[in-house]
Scaffold this active site. Structure first.
Site, short mmCIF file in Angstrom:
data_model
loop_
_atom_site.label_atom_id
_atom_site.label_comp_id
_atom_site.label_asym_id
_atom_site.label_seq_id
_atom_site.Cartn_x
_atom_site.Cartn_y
_atom_site.Cartn_z
N ASP A 322 26.80 34.48 41.19
CA ASP A 322 27.91 35.33 41.60
C ASP A 322 27.66 36.75 41.06
OD1 ASP A 322 30.53 35.99 42.53
OD2 ASP A 322 31.22 35.85 40.46
N ASP A 515 31.44 32.39 37.16
CA ASP A 515 32.20 32.71 35.95
C ASP A 515 33.66 32.33 36.01
OD1 ASP A 515 33.65 35.92 36.26
OD2 ASP A 515 32.71 34.81 37.88
N ASP A 519 34.62 29.94 41.57
CA ASP A 519 33.25 29.43 41.68
C ASP A 519 33.15 27.93 41.44
OD1 ASP A 519 32.12 31.96 42.23
OD2 ASP A 519 32.19 32.46 40.10
#
Length: 622
Positions: A322, A515, A519
């Protein structure tokens, strides 16, 4: 050493002394037998008893049974010295293994020290009362004094201090904390007294979740460990039957051919064969290698949930990550001021004061960049225009702060910005004064982290983000990513990871690094999910297979290197132990080696394998 290990050491030293003295005494017959039984029973009574219990429970095929049969057989043949020596060296190997496991456990126990023993609650008379953290409800005020652990997650209501997070993150630099800051359980309060309002129950706090992860890690076994377990179940009965055949079949064949049977020689070879065959080196060193690897990783702030995930992580060749919060700081910052018709600091002051009533993240970043304390008496007539910006009177001047649509609405001719980021245009009394560029900045180590991943054997680094294509392109270029995919929703990230997995076709593993809560679906779908800086994200901790306890992306490469080192040690031990065992078994069956060589093939190989295994603890320089 613990008490049990010290007791064993005393037994070993006394038995060794007696063995040396008896070897020098010129005694024969039953007296010699009786004297040698003293050191034999002193050093081996527990092994003999465990062997008897194994037979009684119909589970005889273990190392205790092999040692008992081999040593009793040697003594029955009159080789008293060798029988005692085999048991003595076997116990030396067991002591060494126990010490090595203890050393590995200490690396885990250092992490276990973060478990708080109590929480301080203020009584009616103002005195502090120590209570069990489990008994503290959400919303309670707890007091943490200097030198104490923060027992439960919460928000600081009063006080300032410095917190030591080394046990959680592996980082030695303390963090400052003040009123309004969130704090997590497991940190050590170094300086001031803190009053903290709890936001979670103890069972749901960060410290509890971390301890649960580490404690359960050993239950998730890798393919290598499962192979060794299956191998030992088949191998031990097979070598026992082979030893029996070696003791019986060759003498019978010799009798049938008219030659002397030499029953004693073949029985001695069979006993030597049994000692050599003991699978201790494999059964002990492989789990110990993984245990040491998980312990070493935890001391570096990398929590790996099981040896199966460690094995997968070592095979990762594609890392998808990400952008926001993983490779970038996740906080908008002023990155530039362009075309300003006045001092840049003055332009920033006008913009920050005009935005002083707004709670928008962009407004907050403007105030942080200015650094002053807004005097709201200088600001009046604030008018917000949804989706465009706002206008306000600052020191009597009309200040407009917003995007290009606000400038067009006000009829102000503005200048385009060619840099990537969020552009905040500023006009004062109807005249264009310049624009401020706000961007999500890369973490200081982000670019180095991608290079470190490549150095660790990662072939492809892919960035997945929900940001605009232009922002993603610039960030990916700065990072040195091999590919990027922009404007993705959480479901789109899962689809993209699915396609990357299909490209790998199961041959090479894919890791996803994220994080936060958004996600979690991708972390679950990847071959191995890595949660970045997950101290405050329960969903990420639950979904991930590997948890990096701080925000440093360099830990991604470190986690991969730790896993690779551990798996390399495991394979070294498997090849070494099986290779030496097979060679010595053949030599023992042919009568080329004696019981002393058998001792090396068993205890010596185990000691070498265990020494190699505890190298997995050393991860500092990876």
């Amino acid at each position: 050493m613990n008490k049990k290990q010290k007791k064993m050491l005393r037994r070993i030293l006394l038995a060794a002394l007696l063995l040396v003295l008896l070897s020098l005494l010129p005694v024969e017959g039953w007296l010699r037998f009786g004297l040698f039984m003293i050191p034999y029973l002193l050093i081996g009574y527990d092994i003999l008893w465990d062997a008897v219990k194994g037979v009684k429970n119909l589970q005889p095929f273990d190392e205790n049974f092999l040692m008992a049969v081999a040593t009793v057989g040697a003594i029955a043949l009159g080789d008293y010295k060798e029988g005692v020596a085999v048991m003595l060296f076997y116990q030396i190997g067991e002591l060494f293994q126990s010490y090595a496991v203890g050393r590995s456990r200490r690396s885990i126990s250092q992490l276990m020290d973060i478990r708080p023993d109590y929480a301080n609650i203020e009584g009616e008379n103002g005195q502090l009362e120590k209570v069990d953290p489990d008994e503290v409800p959400v919303g309670s005020i707890i007091v943490v004094q200097p030198g104490e652990k923060v027992p439960i997650d919460g928000v600081i209501e009063e006080g300032e201090s410095t917190l030591d997070t080394a046990a959680l993150t592996g980082e030695s630099v303390p963090r400052d904390a003040a009123a309004g800051d969130e704090v997590i359980s497991g940190c050590i309060n170094l300086t001031g007294v803190l009053r903290i309002r709890t936001t979670k129950e103890f069972g749901q706090s960060t410290v509890s979740k971390i301890l649960e992860l580490v404690e359960n890690a050993s239950s998730r076994k890798s393919r290598s460990e499962n192979f060794i377990s299956r191998f030992a179940r088949i191998y031990t009965p097979a070598v026992c039957l082979s030893a029996l055949a070696l003791a019986v079949l060759p003498p019978l064949f010799l009798l049938l051919t008219g030659s002397p049977a030499r029953w004693g020689d073949w029985l001695y070879r069979a006993l030597t064969f049994l000692v050599i065959s003991c699978p201790c080196a494999l059964v002990i060193s492989i789990p110990l290698s993984f245990f040491a690897g998980i312990g070493g990783a935890s001391s570096a702030g990398v929590l790996i949930k099981g040896s199966n995930f460690m094995e997968t992580l070592a095979q990762v060749k594609t890392v998808a990550f990400d952008k926001t919060g993983t490779m970038t700081q996740g906080v908008f910052e002023v990155s530039g001021i362009h075309h300003s018709s006045m001092e840049e600091s003055a332009l920033l002051e006008y913009a920050a004061l005009a935005e002083s009533y707004s709670g928008h993240p962009i407004s907050q970043s403007l105030r942080r960049a200015w650094g002053g304390e807004p005097d709201k008496n200088r600001v009046s007539d604030v008018t917000e225009l949804s989706g465009k910006g706002l206008t306000a009177k600052v020191d009597g001047k009309t200040v407009a702060v917003g995007n290009a649509r606000l400038m067009e609405l006000l009829g102000v001719e503005y200048k385009e910005c060619h840099s990537v980021g969020t552009v905040v245009h500023v006009a004062i009394d109807g005249a264009y004064a310049g624009h401020i560029l706000i961007a999500d900045m890369l973490k200081p180590t982000a670019k180095s982290a991608v290079s470190a991943m490549k150095a660790a054997g990662v072939k492809k680094a892919v960035m997945l983000t929900g940001d605009a294509h232009s922002v993603a392109a610039q960030t990916a270029g700065e990072l040195g990513a091999d590919a990027f995919y922009a404007e993705l929703l959480p479901g789109d990230k899962v689809d993209r990871v699915e396609k990357l997995l299909e490209e790998n076709r199961g041959k090479e593993k894919l890791a996803f690094v994220g994080d936060g809560i958004n996600d979690a679906p991708v972390l679950s779908r990847a071959d191995v999910g890595i949660a970045m800086g997950a101290l405050g994200s329960d969903a990420a901790i639950e979904a991930a297979d590997v948890v990096l306890m701080d925000d440093d992306p360099m830990k991604i490469a470190k986690a991969i290197k730790i896993s690779q080192k551990c798996i390399r040690i495991v394979y070294e031990n498997i090849v070494f132990a099986i290779g030496v065992k097979l060679a010595c078994l053949v030599l023992g069956a042919l009568g080329i080696t004696n019981m002393w060589a058998a001792i090396f093939a068993d205890v010596g190989v185990m000691v070498i394998a265990v020494l190699n295994a505890i190298r997995a603890l050393r991860v500092k320089n990876l």
